[in-house]
Design a protein around this motif. Structure first.
Motif, PDB file in Angstrom:
ATOM      1  N   UNK A 217     -12.616  -4.357 -47.047  1.00 28.19           N
ATOM      2  CA  UNK A 217     -11.476  -3.624 -47.597  1.00 28.19           C
ATOM      3  C   UNK A 217     -11.918  -2.773 -48.783  1.00 28.19           C
ATOM      4  N   UNK A 218     -11.206  -1.691 -49.009  1.00 31.89           N
ATOM      5  CA  UNK A 218     -11.456  -0.914 -50.217  1.00 31.89           C
ATOM      6  C   UNK A 218     -10.832  -1.653 -51.398  1.00 31.89           C
ATOM      7  N   UNK A 219     -11.621  -1.969 -52.422  1.00 36.39           N
ATOM      8  CA  UNK A 219     -11.061  -2.706 -53.562  1.00 36.39           C
ATOM      9  C   UNK A 219      -9.946  -1.908 -54.230  1.00 36.39           C
ATOM     10  N   UNK A 220      -8.831  -2.545 -54.555  1.00 37.21           N
ATOM     11  CA  UNK A 220      -7.710  -1.841 -55.194  1.00 37.21           C
ATOM     12  C   UNK A 220      -7.987  -1.629 -56.682  1.00 37.21           C
ATOM     13  N   UNK A 221      -8.838  -0.660 -56.979  1.00 42.35           N
ATOM     14  CA  UNK A 221      -9.318  -0.445 -58.337  1.00 42.35           C
ATOM     15  C   UNK A 221      -8.579   0.680 -59.052  1.00 42.35           C
ATOM     16  N   UNK A 222      -8.187   0.404 -60.278  1.00 41.32           N
ATOM     17  CA  UNK A 222      -7.592   1.411 -61.146  1.00 41.32           C
ATOM     18  C   UNK A 222      -8.696   2.343 -61.651  1.00 41.32           C
ATOM     19  N   UNK A 223      -8.393   3.635 -61.743  1.00 40.84           N
ATOM     20  CA  UNK A 223      -9.340   4.589 -62.323  1.00 40.84           C
ATOM     21  C   UNK A 223      -8.730   5.152 -63.602  1.00 40.84           C
ATOM     22  N   UNK A 224      -9.557   5.701 -64.446  1.00 45.61           N
ATOM     23  CA  UNK A 224      -9.064   6.227 -65.712  1.00 45.61           C
ATOM     24  C   UNK A 224      -8.028   7.318 -65.481  1.00 45.61           C
ATOM     25  N   UNK A 225      -6.874   7.173 -66.136  1.00 41.22           N
ATOM     26  CA  UNK A 225      -5.820   8.178 -65.991  1.00 41.22           C
ATOM     27  C   UNK A 225      -6.129   9.432 -66.799  1.00 41.22           C
ATOM     28  N   UNK A 226      -7.185   9.371 -67.596  1.00 39.30           N
ATOM     29  CA  UNK A 226      -7.552  10.513 -68.435  1.00 39.30           C
ATOM     30  C   UNK A 226      -8.629  11.377 -67.787  1.00 39.30           C
ATOM     31  N   UNK A 227      -8.559  11.455 -66.459  1.00 43.66           N
ATOM     32  CA  UNK A 227      -9.505  12.308 -65.734  1.00 43.66           C
ATOM     33  C   UNK A 227      -8.788  13.495 -65.097  1.00 43.66           C
ATOM     34  N   UNK A 228      -7.960  13.223 -64.090  1.00 49.61           N
ATOM     35  CA  UNK A 228      -7.223  14.324 -63.457  1.00 49.61           C
ATOM     36  C   UNK A 228      -5.919  13.802 -62.867  1.00 49.61           C
ATOM     37  N   UNK A 229      -5.139  14.704 -62.322  1.00 50.75           N
ATOM     38  CA  UNK A 229      -3.829  14.336 -61.781  1.00 50.75           C
ATOM     39  C   UNK A 229      -3.958  13.401 -60.587  1.00 50.75           C
ATOM     40  N   UNK A 230      -5.034  13.534 -59.824  1.00 54.63           N
ATOM     41  CA  UNK A 230      -5.197  12.684 -58.655  1.00 54.63           C
ATOM     42  C   UNK A 230      -5.383  11.229 -59.054  1.00 54.63           C
ATOM     43  N   UNK A 231      -5.996  11.005 -60.220  1.00 54.71           N
ATOM     44  CA  UNK A 231      -6.189   9.643 -60.701  1.00 54.71           C
ATOM     45  C   UNK A 231      -4.843   8.979 -60.953  1.00 54.71           C
ATOM     46  N   UNK A 232      -3.929   9.699 -61.583  1.00 57.84           N
ATOM     47  CA  UNK A 232      -2.607   9.135 -61.849  1.00 57.84           C
ATOM     48  C   UNK A 232      -1.857   8.859 -60.555  1.00 57.84           C
ATOM     49  N   UNK A 233      -2.007   9.751 -59.590  1.00 62.85           N
ATOM     50  CA  UNK A 233      -1.332   9.548 -58.296  1.00 62.85           C
ATOM     51  C   UNK A 233      -1.884   8.313 -57.606  1.00 62.85           C
ATOM     52  N   UNK A 234      -3.207   8.197 -57.603  1.00 64.14           N
ATOM     53  CA  UNK A 234      -3.844   7.053 -56.943  1.00 64.14           C
ATOM     54  C   UNK A 234      -3.452   5.745 -57.621  1.00 64.14           C
ATOM     55  N   UNK A 235      -3.493   5.729 -58.930  1.00 65.47           N
ATOM     56  CA  UNK A 235      -3.100   4.523 -59.654  1.00 65.47           C
ATOM     57  C   UNK A 235      -1.646   4.163 -59.381  1.00 65.47           C
ATOM     58  N   UNK A 236      -0.813   5.182 -59.364  1.00 61.09           N
ATOM     59  CA  UNK A 236       0.605   4.952 -59.113  1.00 61.09           C
ATOM     60  C   UNK A 236       0.851   4.309 -57.760  1.00 61.09           C
ATOM     61  N   UNK A 237       0.113   4.756 -56.749  1.00 61.09           N
ATOM     62  CA  UNK A 237       0.267   4.192 -55.407  1.00 61.09           C
ATOM     63  C   UNK A 237      -0.167   2.729 -55.371  1.00 61.09           C
ATOM     64  N   UNK A 238      -1.273   2.413 -56.057  1.00 59.70           N
ATOM     65  CA  UNK A 238      -1.761   1.032 -56.093  1.00 59.70           C
ATOM     66  C   UNK A 238      -0.769   0.121 -56.814  1.00 59.70           C
ATOM     67  N   UNK A 239      -0.271   0.584 -57.938  1.00 56.43           N
ATOM     68  CA  UNK A 239       0.648  -0.231 -58.738  1.00 56.43           C
ATOM     69  C   UNK A 239       2.009  -0.378 -58.069  1.00 56.43           C
ATOM     70  N   UNK A 240       2.392   0.616 -57.291  1.00 54.75           N
ATOM     71  CA  UNK A 240       3.656   0.539 -56.567  1.00 54.75           C
ATOM     72  C   UNK A 240       3.642  -0.624 -55.574  1.00 54.75           C
ATOM     73  N   UNK A 241       2.470  -0.888 -54.998  1.00 53.21           N
ATOM     74  CA  UNK A 241       2.360  -1.956 -54.004  1.00 53.21           C
ATOM     75  C   UNK A 241       2.560  -3.337 -54.621  1.00 53.21           C
ATOM     76  N   UNK A 242       2.260  -3.460 -55.891  1.00 56.25           N
ATOM     77  CA  UNK A 242       2.342  -4.778 -56.540  1.00 56.25           C
ATOM     78  C   UNK A 242       3.402  -4.816 -57.646  1.00 56.25           C
ATOM     79  N   UNK A 243       4.316  -3.870 -57.641  1.00 56.59           N
ATOM     80  CA  UNK A 243       5.266  -3.728 -58.733  1.00 56.59           C
ATOM     81  C   UNK A 243       6.175  -4.947 -58.879  1.00 56.59           C
ATOM     82  N   UNK A 244       6.423  -5.651 -57.786  1.00 58.19           N
ATOM     83  CA  UNK A 244       7.311  -6.808 -57.871  1.00 58.19           C
ATOM     84  C   UNK A 244       6.650  -8.007 -58.520  1.00 58.19           C
TER      85      UNK A 244
END
Length: 249
Positions: A217-244
């Motif tokens: 599996x691809x590890x569900x890794x957070x990336x620095x949000x201080x890089x580009x807009x895609x980083x924030x989108x990717x992080x948001x998708x990962x965190x949405x899955x575990x928001x509960x």
């Protein structure tokens, strides 16, 4: 100051390097066991829980939405145990029965991993929290100083220490009292927070590797949000899955 101690700052760095080397070598088997438990749980959809009191809460907070960290991380940070109020936290962590109240609101599930951080490992709350998490079916990983723990009397009603009740014990190899640079009759330079944070990140590295190599599996890794807009989108998708189960802040 000792006659052979020219610079206390350099002495601290030297002691830190020595401890990190001991941690990385002697604790390799324990780190591997913990990393495999984390990888197996996350790959199966589980959450990794971190708990600490006083300054150990700083270590427990380290992996939360951290760049390079796992997304499914839940930190159980009780306000009464916060290092912001160290005297209050120091008193609260000795109260027998308090851990049960924290556990009642913690969504810990069977098969998940709970990392309990306590440098001394002698106070009632971390010991009882570890015992309670095990009763819930979790694998408990202790991050503690064996030397410090064995040099002090347990404050747990049953006389147990964190290292007695955890499934996996990772010894930071920190000294009794935590400080490492002698200064007259006293000492300065605490190691536990730095060692604990390094250990948490090392554990994450190996667990992420195992998620990829052993579980495919691809590890569900957070990336620095201080890089580009895609980083924030990717992080948001990962965190949405575990928001509960994991706070987004």
């Amino acid at each position: 100051m000792n006659a052979d101690l020219a610079y206390a700052d350099l002495a601290y760095f030297a002691a830190l390097q020595e401890n990190l080397t001991a941690l990385a070598t002697a604790e390799r088997p324990a780190i591997e066991r913990a990393a495999r438990a984390v990888a197996d749980s996350v790959a199966a959809g589980g959450v990794v829980h971190y708990f600490g009191s006083g300054h150990s809460q700083l270590v427990a907070l380290e992996p939360l939405q951290r760049a390079g960290g796992l997304a499914p991380v839940n930190v159980i940070a009780d306000p009464a145990l916060s290092p912001v109020a160290p005297r209050h936290a120091g008193a609260a962590e000795r109260v027998s029965g308090y851990a049960a109240a924290i556990l009642r609101t913690a969504d810990i599930r069977a098969g998940e991993v709970v990392v309990v951080v306590s440098n001394s490992g002698i106070n009632a709350v971390p010991v009882e929290f570890a015992l309670g998490a095990r009763e819930l079916g979790a694998t408990v990983v202790a991050v503690t100083s064996r030397a410090h723990s064995l040099a002090a009397a347990s404050r747990h009603t049953g006389g147990q220490r964190l290292l007695d009740v955890a499934d996996i014990v990772i010894d930071t190899h920190g000294p009794p009292g935590d400080t490492v640079v002698p200064l007259g009759d006293l000492a300065v330079g605490a190691l536990s927070t730095v060692l604990g944070a390094a250990l948490v990140n090392a554990l994450t590295c190996r667990a992420a590797q195992l998620i990829a190599e052993h579980h495919g599996q691809e590890p569900p890794l957070i990336v620095s949000q201080n890089t580009d807009a895609d980083a924030e989108r990717r992080n948001g998708e990962l965190l949405e899955r575990v928001k509960d189960r994991c706070p987004r802040g």
